[in-house]
Write a protein that holds these residues in place. Structure first.
Motif, PDB file in Angstrom:
ATOM      1  N   TYR A   1       7.113   0.782  16.958  1.00  0.00           N
ATOM      2  CA  TYR A   1       6.300   1.448  17.974  1.00  0.00           C
ATOM      3  C   TYR A   1       6.936   1.268  19.348  1.00  0.00           C
ATOM      4  CZ  TYR A   1       2.216   2.351  20.952  1.00  0.00           C
ATOM      5  OH  TYR A   1       1.362   2.832  21.908  1.00  0.00           O
ATOM      6  N   ASP A   2       6.814   2.271  20.195  1.00  0.00           N
ATOM      7  CA  ASP A   2       7.246   2.245  21.588  1.00  0.00           C
ATOM      8  C   ASP A   2       8.771   2.240  21.754  1.00  0.00           C
ATOM      9  OD1 ASP A   2       6.387   2.441  24.244  1.00  0.00           O
ATOM     10  OD2 ASP A   2       6.649   0.289  24.609  1.00  0.00           O
ATOM     11  N   VAL A   3       9.490   2.681  20.744  1.00  0.00           N
ATOM     12  CA  VAL A   3      10.942   2.838  20.828  1.00  0.00           C
ATOM     13  C   VAL A   3      11.257   4.319  20.890  1.00  0.00           C
ATOM     14  CG1 VAL A   3      13.146   2.487  19.648  1.00  0.00           C
ATOM     15  CG2 VAL A   3      11.410   0.679  19.614  1.00  0.00           C
ATOM     16  N   LEU A   4      12.047   4.722  21.889  1.00  0.00           N
ATOM     17  CA  LEU A   4      12.440   6.123  21.995  1.00  0.00           C
ATOM     18  C   LEU A   4      13.343   6.510  20.826  1.00  0.00           C
ATOM     19  CD1 LEU A   4      13.299   6.372  25.805  1.00  0.00           C
ATOM     20  CD2 LEU A   4      11.339   7.398  24.661  1.00  0.00           C
ATOM     21  N   PRO A   5      13.185   7.723  20.280  1.00  0.00           N
ATOM     22  CA  PRO A   5      13.988   8.140  19.119  1.00  0.00           C
ATOM     23  C   PRO A   5      15.354   8.677  19.521  1.00  0.00           C
ATOM     24  CG  PRO A   5      12.456   9.863  19.676  1.00  0.00           C
ATOM     25  CD  PRO A   5      12.193   8.748  20.653  1.00  0.00           C
ATOM     26  N   GLN A   6      16.006   8.023  20.471  1.00  0.00           N
ATOM     27  CA  GLN A   6      17.316   8.438  20.980  1.00  0.00           C
ATOM     28  C   GLN A   6      18.053   7.199  21.457  1.00  0.00           C
ATOM     29  OE1 GLN A   6      15.033  10.899  23.513  1.00  0.00           O
ATOM     30  NE2 GLN A   6      15.599   9.813  25.390  1.00  0.00           N
TER      31      GLN A   6
ATOM     32  N   GLY B   1      29.045   7.295  16.864  1.00  0.00           N
ATOM     33  CA  GLY B   1      28.932   8.679  16.408  1.00  0.00           C
ATOM     34  C   GLY B   1      27.757   8.989  15.521  1.00  0.00           C
ATOM     35  N   VAL B   2      26.775   8.084  15.437  1.00  0.00           N
ATOM     36  CA  VAL B   2      25.617   8.306  14.579  1.00  0.00           C
ATOM     37  C   VAL B   2      24.478   8.891  15.406  1.00  0.00           C
ATOM     38  CG1 VAL B   2      23.814   7.140  13.250  1.00  0.00           C
ATOM     39  CG2 VAL B   2      26.194   6.534  12.897  1.00  0.00           C
ATOM     40  N   TYR B   3      23.814   9.916  14.859  1.00  0.00           N
ATOM     41  CA  TYR B   3      22.714  10.568  15.576  1.00  0.00           C
ATOM     42  C   TYR B   3      21.538  10.789  14.629  1.00  0.00           C
ATOM     43  CZ  TYR B   3      26.208  11.448  19.156  1.00  0.00           C
ATOM     44  OH  TYR B   3      27.174  11.290  20.112  1.00  0.00           O
ATOM     45  N   PRO B   4      20.305  10.837  15.185  1.00  0.00           N
ATOM     46  CA  PRO B   4      19.129  11.034  14.331  1.00  0.00           C
ATOM     47  C   PRO B   4      19.114  12.416  13.688  1.00  0.00           C
ATOM     48  CG  PRO B   4      18.504  10.192  16.513  1.00  0.00           C
ATOM     49  CD  PRO B   4      19.936  10.604  16.597  1.00  0.00           C
ATOM     50  N   ALA B   5      18.684  12.452  12.445  1.00  0.00           N
ATOM     51  CA  ALA B   5      18.419  13.715  11.756  1.00  0.00           C
ATOM     52  C   ALA B   5      16.923  13.978  11.867  1.00  0.00           C
ATOM     53  CB  ALA B   5      18.865  13.631  10.301  1.00  0.00           C
ATOM     54  N   GLY B   6      16.521  14.520  13.010  1.00  0.00           N
ATOM     55  CA  GLY B   6      15.107  14.726  13.294  1.00  0.00           C
ATOM     56  C   GLY B   6      14.585  13.674  14.250  1.00  0.00           C
ATOM     57  N   ARG B   7      13.388  13.901  14.753  1.00  0.00           N
ATOM     58  CA  ARG B   7      12.808  13.017  15.750  1.00  0.00           C
ATOM     59  C   ARG B   7      11.578  12.301  15.192  1.00  0.00           C
ATOM     60  NH1 ARG B   7      13.965  13.406  20.969  1.00  0.00           N
ATOM     61  NH2 ARG B   7      11.836  12.883  21.578  1.00  0.00           N
ATOM     62  N   LEU B   8      11.161  11.282  15.920  1.00  0.00           N
ATOM     63  CA  LEU B   8       9.922  10.576  15.631  1.00  0.00           C
ATOM     64  C   LEU B   8       9.392  10.090  16.972  1.00  0.00           C
ATOM     65  CD1 LEU B   8       8.038   9.573  13.349  1.00  0.00           C
ATOM     66  CD2 LEU B   8       9.324   7.435  13.357  1.00  0.00           C
ATOM     67  N   ASP B   9       8.178  10.506  17.338  1.00  0.00           N
ATOM     68  CA  ASP B   9       7.652  10.234  18.669  1.00  0.00           C
ATOM     69  C   ASP B   9       7.703   8.751  19.025  1.00  0.00           C
ATOM     70  OD1 ASP B   9       7.044  12.900  19.136  1.00  0.00           O
ATOM     71  OD2 ASP B   9       5.057  12.717  18.244  1.00  0.00           O
TER      72      ASP B   9
ATOM     73  N   LEU C   1      19.650   8.691  10.047  1.00  0.00           N
ATOM     74  CA  LEU C   1      20.702   8.946  11.015  1.00  0.00           C
ATOM     75  C   LEU C   1      22.022   9.105  10.280  1.00  0.00           C
ATOM     76  CD1 LEU C   1      18.725   6.422  12.242  1.00  0.00           C
ATOM     77  CD2 LEU C   1      19.971   7.089  14.305  1.00  0.00           C
ATOM     78  N   THR C   2      22.911   9.934  10.836  1.00  0.00           N
ATOM     79  CA  THR C   2      24.192  10.184  10.206  1.00  0.00           C
ATOM     80  C   THR C   2      25.210  10.621  11.254  1.00  0.00           C
ATOM     81  OG1 THR C   2      25.338  11.453   8.480  1.00  0.00           O
ATOM     82  CG2 THR C   2      23.585  12.581   9.669  1.00  0.00           C
ATOM     83  N   ASP C   3      26.488  10.507  10.903  1.00  0.00           N
ATOM     84  CA  ASP C   3      27.544  11.032  11.760  1.00  0.00           C
ATOM     85  C   ASP C   3      28.086  12.350  11.204  1.00  0.00           C
ATOM     86  OD1 ASP C   3      28.806  10.042   9.530  1.00  0.00           O
ATOM     87  OD2 ASP C   3      30.171   8.707  10.608  1.00  0.00           O
TER      88      ASP C   3
END
Length: 201
Positions: free
Chosen positions: A11-16, A38-46, A55-57
Protein backbone atom coordinates in the motif's frame (compact mmCIF):
# COMPACT_ATOMS: atom_id res chain seq x y z
CA UNK A 1 19.24 -12.15 -19.69
CA UNK A 2 15.55 -11.32 -20.11
CA UNK A 3 13.46 -10.58 -17.05
CA UNK A 4 9.86 -11.42 -16.21
CA UNK A 5 9.03 -10.92 -12.55
CA UNK A 6 6.10 -10.69 -10.18
CA UNK A 7 6.02 -8.16 -7.36
CA UNK A 8 3.70 -7.83 -4.37
CA UNK A 9 3.21 -4.06 -4.22
CA UNK A 10 2.56 -2.69 -0.74
CA UNK A 11 0.00 0.00 0.00
CA UNK A 12 1.05 3.61 -0.69
CA UNK A 13 3.75 2.68 -3.23
CA UNK A 14 3.59 4.36 -6.62
CA UNK A 15 3.37 1.84 -9.51
CA UNK A 16 6.38 3.44 -11.26
CA UNK A 17 10.11 3.84 -10.72
CA UNK A 18 10.27 7.63 -10.27
CA UNK A 19 8.07 10.26 -8.63
CA UNK A 20 8.23 13.10 -11.14
CA UNK A 21 5.24 14.91 -9.67
CA UNK A 22 6.70 15.35 -6.20
CA UNK A 23 10.45 15.94 -6.48
CA UNK A 24 10.73 17.96 -3.23
CA UNK A 25 9.41 15.10 -1.11
CA UNK A 26 9.56 11.90 -3.17
CA UNK A 27 7.08 9.17 -2.37
CA UNK A 28 7.85 5.46 -2.26
CA UNK A 29 8.18 3.92 -5.73
CA UNK A 30 9.05 0.58 -7.32
CA UNK A 31 12.73 1.56 -7.25
CA UNK A 32 12.69 1.19 -3.45
CA UNK A 33 12.09 -2.54 -3.94
CA UNK A 34 13.31 -3.54 -7.41
CA UNK A 35 16.81 -2.92 -8.77
CA UNK A 36 16.81 -4.39 -12.27
CA UNK A 37 17.84 -2.53 -15.43
CA UNK A 38 15.28 -1.96 -18.16
CA UNK A 39 12.33 -3.53 -16.35
CA UNK A 40 8.92 -1.85 -16.60
CA UNK A 41 5.42 -2.66 -15.27
CA UNK A 42 3.02 -4.56 -17.50
CA UNK A 43 -0.02 -2.57 -16.41
CA UNK A 44 -0.67 -0.34 -13.44
CA UNK A 45 -1.92 -0.71 -9.89
CA UNK A 46 -3.12 2.37 -8.01
CA UNK A 47 -1.00 3.79 -5.21
CA UNK A 48 -3.70 2.97 -2.65
CA UNK A 49 -4.10 -0.61 -3.92
CA UNK A 50 -1.93 -3.60 -3.08
CA UNK A 51 -0.88 -6.86 -4.61
CA UNK A 52 0.32 -8.41 -7.83
CA UNK A 53 2.27 -6.50 -10.45
CA UNK A 54 4.08 -8.12 -13.38
CA UNK A 55 7.20 -6.46 -14.78
CA UNK A 56 9.40 -7.29 -17.76
CA UNK A 57 12.09 -5.88 -20.02
CA UNK A 58 10.35 -7.37 -23.08
CA UNK A 59 8.15 -4.79 -24.82
CA UNK A 60 5.92 -7.27 -26.65
CA UNK A 61 5.19 -9.19 -23.45
CA UNK A 62 4.51 -5.96 -21.59
CA UNK A 63 2.01 -4.92 -24.25
CA UNK A 64 0.31 -8.31 -24.38
CA UNK A 65 -0.32 -8.33 -20.63
CA UNK A 66 -1.35 -4.70 -20.25
CA UNK A 67 -3.29 -3.98 -23.46
CA UNK A 68 -7.07 -4.19 -22.76
CA UNK A 69 -7.70 -5.66 -26.23
CA UNK A 70 -6.25 -8.97 -25.01
CA UNK A 71 -8.89 -9.06 -22.21
CA UNK A 72 -6.55 -10.77 -19.73
CA UNK A 73 -8.50 -11.62 -16.57
CA UNK A 74 -7.51 -9.90 -13.32
CA UNK A 75 -8.82 -11.07 -9.95
CA UNK A 76 -9.10 -8.79 -6.93
CA UNK A 77 -9.83 -9.32 -3.26
CA UNK A 78 -11.96 -6.40 -2.12
CA UNK A 79 -12.78 -5.51 1.48
CA UNK A 80 -15.96 -3.42 1.45
CA UNK A 81 -18.21 -1.64 3.88
CA UNK A 82 -21.45 -3.52 4.30
CA UNK A 83 -22.60 -6.97 3.21
CA UNK A 84 -23.48 -7.67 -0.43
CA UNK A 85 -26.91 -9.05 -1.22
CA UNK A 86 -27.71 -11.09 -4.30
CA UNK A 87 -28.92 -8.01 -6.18
CA UNK A 88 -25.56 -6.27 -5.71
CA UNK A 89 -23.63 -9.36 -6.80
CA UNK A 90 -25.89 -9.76 -9.85
CA UNK A 91 -25.26 -6.14 -10.87
CA UNK A 92 -21.49 -6.61 -10.53
CA UNK A 93 -21.71 -9.76 -12.67
CA UNK A 94 -23.92 -8.30 -15.38
CA UNK A 95 -22.28 -4.88 -15.66
CA UNK A 96 -22.28 -1.64 -13.70
CA UNK A 97 -23.19 1.67 -15.30
CA UNK A 98 -20.31 4.09 -14.65
CA UNK A 99 -19.77 7.63 -15.94
CA UNK A 100 -17.54 6.28 -18.71
CA UNK A 101 -19.90 3.50 -19.70
CA UNK A 102 -21.19 0.07 -18.77
CA UNK A 103 -18.60 -2.37 -17.43
CA UNK A 104 -18.21 -5.76 -19.07
CA UNK A 105 -19.67 -8.81 -17.33
CA UNK A 106 -17.51 -9.86 -14.37
CA UNK A 107 -17.23 -12.71 -11.90
CA UNK A 108 -18.24 -11.66 -8.39
CA UNK A 109 -18.76 -13.61 -5.19
CA UNK A 110 -18.57 -13.06 -1.45
CA UNK A 111 -15.61 -14.79 0.23
CA UNK A 112 -14.16 -15.20 3.70
CA UNK A 113 -11.20 -13.04 4.65
CA UNK A 114 -8.27 -14.46 2.62
CA UNK A 115 -6.02 -16.76 4.65
CA UNK A 116 -2.80 -15.34 3.22
CA UNK A 117 -3.77 -11.77 4.12
CA UNK A 118 -1.04 -9.57 5.62
CA UNK A 119 -1.46 -6.50 7.88
CA UNK A 120 -1.74 -3.22 6.02
CA UNK A 121 0.28 -0.14 7.02
CA UNK A 122 -1.56 2.00 7.93
CA UNK A 123 -4.57 -0.14 8.90
CA UNK A 124 -7.89 0.52 7.20
CA UNK A 125 -10.42 2.87 8.76
CA UNK A 126 -12.90 0.85 10.77
CA UNK A 127 -16.31 1.87 12.08
CA UNK A 128 -17.80 -0.22 14.87
CA UNK A 129 -21.33 0.52 13.68
CA UNK A 130 -20.68 -0.70 10.11
CA UNK A 131 -19.92 -4.29 9.17
CA UNK A 132 -17.40 -5.16 6.48
CA UNK A 133 -17.03 -8.13 4.17
CA UNK A 134 -14.81 -9.48 1.39
CA UNK A 135 -15.53 -9.96 -2.30
CA UNK A 136 -13.61 -11.71 -5.05
CA UNK A 137 -14.04 -9.81 -8.30
CA UNK A 138 -12.62 -10.82 -11.69
CA UNK A 139 -12.69 -8.36 -14.57
CA UNK A 140 -11.29 -8.29 -18.13
CA UNK A 141 -10.92 -4.56 -18.69
CA UNK A 142 -9.09 -1.65 -17.10
CA UNK A 143 -11.15 1.48 -16.60
CA UNK A 144 -9.61 4.01 -14.20
CA UNK A 145 -10.16 2.89 -10.59
CA UNK A 146 -12.76 0.50 -11.94
CA UNK A 147 -13.15 -1.93 -9.05
CA UNK A 148 -13.59 0.87 -6.49
CA UNK A 149 -16.18 2.57 -8.67
CA UNK A 150 -18.04 -0.70 -9.29
CA UNK A 151 -18.41 -1.53 -5.60
CA UNK A 152 -19.37 2.05 -4.75
CA UNK A 153 -22.07 1.96 -7.42
CA UNK A 154 -23.78 -0.97 -5.68
CA UNK A 155 -23.52 0.63 -2.23
CA UNK A 156 -20.37 -1.17 -1.04
CA UNK A 157 -17.50 1.33 -0.65
CA UNK A 158 -14.07 -0.26 -0.97
CA UNK A 159 -11.90 -0.24 2.16
CA UNK A 160 -9.00 -2.32 0.90
CA UNK A 161 -8.13 -3.56 -2.58
CA UNK A 162 -5.66 -6.36 -3.35
CA UNK A 163 -4.95 -7.73 -6.82
CA UNK A 164 -4.46 -11.46 -6.44
CA UNK A 165 -4.22 -12.75 -10.02
CA UNK A 166 -3.30 -11.58 -13.52
CA UNK A 167 -3.97 -14.25 -16.14
CA UNK A 168 -2.24 -17.42 -14.89
CA UNK A 169 -0.03 -15.64 -12.34
CA UNK A 170 -0.94 -15.18 -8.68
CA UNK A 171 0.42 -13.74 -5.44
CA UNK A 172 0.83 -17.16 -3.84
CA UNK A 173 3.89 -17.44 -1.54
CA UNK A 174 5.01 -13.85 -2.21
CA UNK A 175 5.35 -11.49 0.76
CA UNK A 176 4.54 -7.75 0.45
CA UNK A 177 7.48 -5.76 -0.90
CA UNK A 178 9.12 -8.89 -2.39
CA UNK A 179 9.60 -10.00 -5.98
CA UNK A 180 10.73 -13.16 -7.73
CA UNK A 181 11.64 -14.23 -11.24
CA UNK A 182 9.21 -16.18 -13.42
CA UNK A 183 9.74 -18.34 -16.50
CA UNK A 184 9.40 -16.27 -19.64
CA UNK A 185 5.98 -17.06 -21.15
CA UNK A 186 5.41 -17.78 -24.83
CA UNK A 187 3.89 -14.84 -26.62
CA UNK A 188 0.58 -15.34 -28.37
CA UNK A 189 0.86 -15.05 -32.10
CA UNK A 190 -0.52 -11.82 -33.51
CA UNK A 191 -3.79 -12.33 -35.36
CA UNK A 192 -3.27 -12.57 -39.11
CA UNK A 193 -5.03 -10.10 -41.34
CA UNK A 194 -7.62 -11.55 -43.63
CA UNK A 195 -6.53 -11.38 -47.23
CA UNK A 196 -8.60 -9.29 -49.56
CA UNK A 197 -10.10 -11.81 -51.95
CA UNK A 198 -11.88 -9.27 -54.12
CA UNK A 199 -10.87 -9.57 -57.76
CA UNK A 200 -8.56 -6.87 -59.02
CA UNK A 201 -9.75 -4.68 -61.85
Amino acid sequence: MSWFIRFNKPYDVLPQFTDRANTDSPRSTLSDFIDLPGVYPAGRLDRDSEGLMLLTDQGKLQSQISDPKHKMAKTYWVQVEGTPDEAALKTLRNGVELKDGLTRPAKARQINEPEMLWPRTPPIRERKTVTDSWLELTIREGKNRQVRRMTAAVGLPTLRLIRYRIGDWTLDDLEPGHWDSLPMPTLNAAPQRKRDRRPRR
